[in-house]
Design a protein around this motif. Structure first.
Motif, mmCIF file in Angstrom:
data_model
loop_
_atom_site.group_PDB
_atom_site.id
_atom_site.type_symbol
_atom_site.label_atom_id
_atom_site.label_comp_id
_atom_site.label_asym_id
_atom_site.label_seq_id
_atom_site.Cartn_x
_atom_site.Cartn_y
_atom_site.Cartn_z
ATOM 1 N N ASN A 130 1.082 -1.000 -0.510
ATOM 2 C CA ASN A 130 0.317 0.186 0.248
ATOM 3 C C ASN A 130 1.057 1.309 -0.163
ATOM 4 O OD1 ASN A 130 -2.884 0.818 -0.375
ATOM 5 N ND2 ASN A 130 -2.794 1.087 2.496
ATOM 6 N N GLY A 131 0.679 2.259 -0.872
ATOM 7 C CA GLY A 131 1.163 3.427 -1.103
ATOM 8 C C GLY A 131 2.612 3.508 -1.713
ATOM 9 N N LEU A 132 3.138 1.721 -2.065
ATOM 10 C CA LEU A 132 4.712 2.031 -2.429
ATOM 11 C C LEU A 132 4.502 2.149 -4.034
ATOM 12 C CD1 LEU A 132 5.940 -1.382 -1.284
ATOM 13 C CD2 LEU A 132 6.081 1.416 -0.189
ATOM 14 N N ASP A 133 5.221 2.646 -4.346
ATOM 15 C CA ASP A 133 5.928 3.106 -5.812
ATOM 16 C C ASP A 133 6.115 2.093 -6.206
ATOM 17 O OD1 ASP A 133 8.516 2.479 -5.578
ATOM 18 O OD2 ASP A 133 9.373 4.579 -5.805
ATOM 19 N N PRO A 134 5.618 1.585 -7.875
ATOM 20 C CA PRO A 134 6.428 0.258 -8.512
ATOM 21 C C PRO A 134 7.367 0.086 -8.241
ATOM 22 C CG PRO A 134 5.709 1.856 -10.166
ATOM 23 C CD PRO A 134 6.036 2.877 -8.882
ATOM 24 N N MET A 135 8.317 0.556 -8.241
ATOM 25 C CA MET A 135 9.849 -0.313 -7.524
ATOM 26 C C MET A 135 9.740 -1.061 -6.436
ATOM 27 S SD MET A 135 13.097 -0.754 -8.536
ATOM 28 C CE MET A 135 13.384 0.180 -9.529
ATOM 29 N N GLY A 136 9.340 -0.177 -5.367
ATOM 30 C CA GLY A 136 8.816 -0.856 -4.022
ATOM 31 C C GLY A 136 7.787 -2.102 -4.110
ATOM 32 N N ILE A 137 6.724 -2.052 -5.483
ATOM 33 C CA ILE A 137 5.632 -2.925 -5.505
ATOM 34 C C ILE A 137 6.618 -4.141 -5.705
ATOM 35 C CG2 ILE A 137 3.655 -4.141 -6.163
ATOM 36 C CD1 ILE A 137 2.726 -0.812 -6.357
ATOM 37 N N ALA A 138 7.185 -4.113 -6.431
ATOM 38 C CA ALA A 138 7.986 -4.928 -7.160
ATOM 39 C C ALA A 138 9.123 -6.002 -6.501
ATOM 40 C CB ALA A 138 9.051 -4.931 -8.771
ATOM 41 N N GLU A 139 9.641 -4.956 -5.223
ATOM 42 C CA GLU A 139 10.373 -5.707 -3.929
ATOM 43 C C GLU A 139 10.072 -6.340 -3.463
ATOM 44 O OE1 GLU A 139 12.464 -1.942 -2.649
ATOM 45 O OE2 GLU A 139 14.060 -1.559 -3.985
ATOM 46 N N ILE A 140 8.406 -5.643 -2.601
ATOM 47 C CA ILE A 140 8.226 -6.350 -1.941
ATOM 48 C C ILE A 140 7.835 -7.914 -2.389
ATOM 49 C CG2 ILE A 140 5.412 -6.478 -0.447
ATOM 50 C CD1 ILE A 140 8.138 -4.272 0.943
ATOM 51 N N ARG A 141 6.700 -7.975 -3.459
ATOM 52 C CA ARG A 141 6.633 -9.108 -4.526
ATOM 53 C C ARG A 141 7.305 -9.741 -4.110
ATOM 54 N NH1 ARG A 141 5.815 -7.080 -10.038
ATOM 55 N NH2 ARG A 141 3.484 -6.367 -8.898
ATOM 56 N N GLU A 142 8.441 -9.658 -5.006
ATOM 57 C CA GLU A 142 10.099 -10.576 -5.269
ATOM 58 C C GLU A 142 10.285 -11.558 -3.604
ATOM 59 O OE1 GLU A 142 10.939 -12.358 -7.636
ATOM 60 O OE2 GLU A 142 9.743 -10.703 -8.468
ATOM 61 N N LEU A 143 10.131 -10.668 -2.254
ATOM 62 C CA LEU A 143 10.796 -10.034 -0.933
ATOM 63 C C LEU A 143 9.012 -11.241 -0.649
ATOM 64 C CD1 LEU A 143 12.393 -10.602 1.636
ATOM 65 C CD2 LEU A 143 10.734 -8.506 2.112
ATOM 66 N N ILE A 144 8.076 -11.318 -0.452
ATOM 67 C CA ILE A 144 7.198 -12.846 0.102
ATOM 68 C C ILE A 144 7.933 -13.432 -0.900
ATOM 69 C CG2 ILE A 144 4.581 -12.867 -0.601
ATOM 70 C CD1 ILE A 144 4.307 -10.162 0.152
ATOM 71 N N LYS A 145 7.804 -13.424 -2.297
ATOM 72 C CA LYS A 145 8.274 -14.599 -3.008
ATOM 73 C C LYS A 145 9.308 -15.495 -2.115
ATOM 74 C CE LYS A 145 7.163 -14.004 -7.326
ATOM 75 N NZ LYS A 145 7.314 -13.344 -9.263
ATOM 76 N N LYS A 146 10.232 -15.492 -1.752
ATOM 77 C CA LYS A 146 11.392 -15.303 -1.111
ATOM 78 C C LYS A 146 11.456 -16.031 0.625
ATOM 79 C CE LYS A 146 15.000 -12.685 -0.912
ATOM 80 N NZ LYS A 146 15.508 -11.691 -0.694
ATOM 81 N N ILE A 147 10.255 -15.216 0.966
ATOM 82 C CA ILE A 147 9.861 -15.587 2.417
ATOM 83 C C ILE A 147 8.941 -17.204 1.788
ATOM 84 C CG2 ILE A 147 8.647 -15.458 4.968
ATOM 85 C CD1 ILE A 147 9.189 -12.861 3.789
ATOM 86 N N ALA A 148 8.207 -17.481 1.041
ATOM 87 C CA ALA A 148 7.542 -18.330 0.739
ATOM 88 C C ALA A 148 8.377 -19.472 0.058
ATOM 89 C CB ALA A 148 6.427 -18.395 0.102
#
Length: 297
Positions: A157-175
């Motif tokens: 929420n509230g992140l720019d496209p780069m921030g969204i992509a970083e969180i997305r990759e982090l979630i995949k890594k944690i999973a």
């Protein structure tokens, strides 16, 4: 596969407003489970009840087959609402304080900082962090006590496209490390890209649940264009055609069950037509989501 979370008849009323209504849901070990719904659909209220910060009006839920207790909740890490850190302390110092509060080893800090890729900024003050870095630090804090389950409320929420992509990759890594993740979001693209399963909420009601892989299943639609004057008639002559529509300069051919784009391509080729554009269109989560909401009364 072990059931991590079981919800039965979970209900929350705020006065006359029913925020969550008779929810029944199961989350299995290893799933990345997305709760989808427009604002006000009950996502945050549901997560609040699961974390013990909101008291249910009725119903029950269990973690790992047990009633929620402080011991069970130690297996769960969560980022709800906006995380609170001390702005004049470094990321490292903030995590040291959180480790003390959670009574977990300070030796875990280096691991979580590395995981969220903040090691290089560990000694910088929190107030100098970007919004995306602040969110990654919050996730690092939630992982300090090595939980089995991670709960995230609107993590991008509230992140720019780069921030969204970083969180997305982090979630995949944690999973990928074997954790079960439950996240609430109204961003359909986010859920389709990171989740294995999803549920749709509308005005407090659970109206759909299932695997993300099921999105796009069903009748195949093929987008076709070829340099022939009677292409529309030819497409209608194909025995596998259910309907033909013109859209964005292309013919959209909906195929009958058991027919695929390769069958249509072969049919055209046998007629001496080589398509210069032939693309199979999968139903997006957005389209399926809107269909589910429109069907739910």
């Amino acid at each position: 596969m072990e059931t991590v979370l079981s919800i039965k008849g979970l209900t929350k009323n705020f006065g006359r407003l029913c925020a969550v209504n008779q929810m029944n849901l199961e989350v299995k070990q290893g799933q990345v489970f997305g709760m989808l719904g427009p604002n006000g659909s009950g996502k945050t209220t549901t997560l609040g009840m699961l974390m013990g910060v909101v008291n249910p009006t009725a119903g029950e839920f269990s973690w790992f087959g047990e009633a929620p207790t402080s011991g069970i909740r130690k297996k769960i890490g969560a980022v709800l609402e906006h995380p609170i850190f001390y702005p004049y302390l470094s990321g490292q110092k903030n995590l040291e304080l959180n480790a003390m509060i959670k009574e977990c080893p300070a030796s875990n800090i280096a691991n979580v900082l590395d995981l969220v890729e903040l090691t290089a900024r560990r000694d910088d003050k929190y107030k100098t962090y970007s919004l995306g870095m602040k969110q990654r630090l919050a996730i690092a804090s939630a992982l300090l006590n090595e939980p089995t389950v991670l709960i995230l409320d609107e993590p991008t929420n509230g992140l720019d496209p780069m921030g969204i992509a970083e969180i997305r990759e982090l979630i995949k890594k944690i999973a990928a490390n074997g954790k079960t993740i439950i996240l609430a979001s109204h961003l359909l693209d986010e859920v389709q890209k990171v989740c294995t399963h999803f549920a749709v909420l509308k005005k407090g009601n659970l109206v759909h649940t299932g695997p993300v892989d099921d999105v796009g299943k069903g009748a195949e639609t093929v987008e076709v264009q070829a340099d022939v004057p009677n292409l529309s008639d030819m497409l209608l002559d194909f025995s596998g055609t259910a309907s033909v529509n013109r859209e964005n300069g292309y013919f959209q051919v909906t195929l009958r069950d058991d027919f695929h784009s390769k069958d249509l391509n072969r049919f055209l080729f046998d007629k001496g037509v080589v398509a210069n554009h032939l693309v199979t269109k999968k139903k997006s989560l957005e389209k399926m989501f809107l269909e589910i909401l429109s069907e739910a009364h």
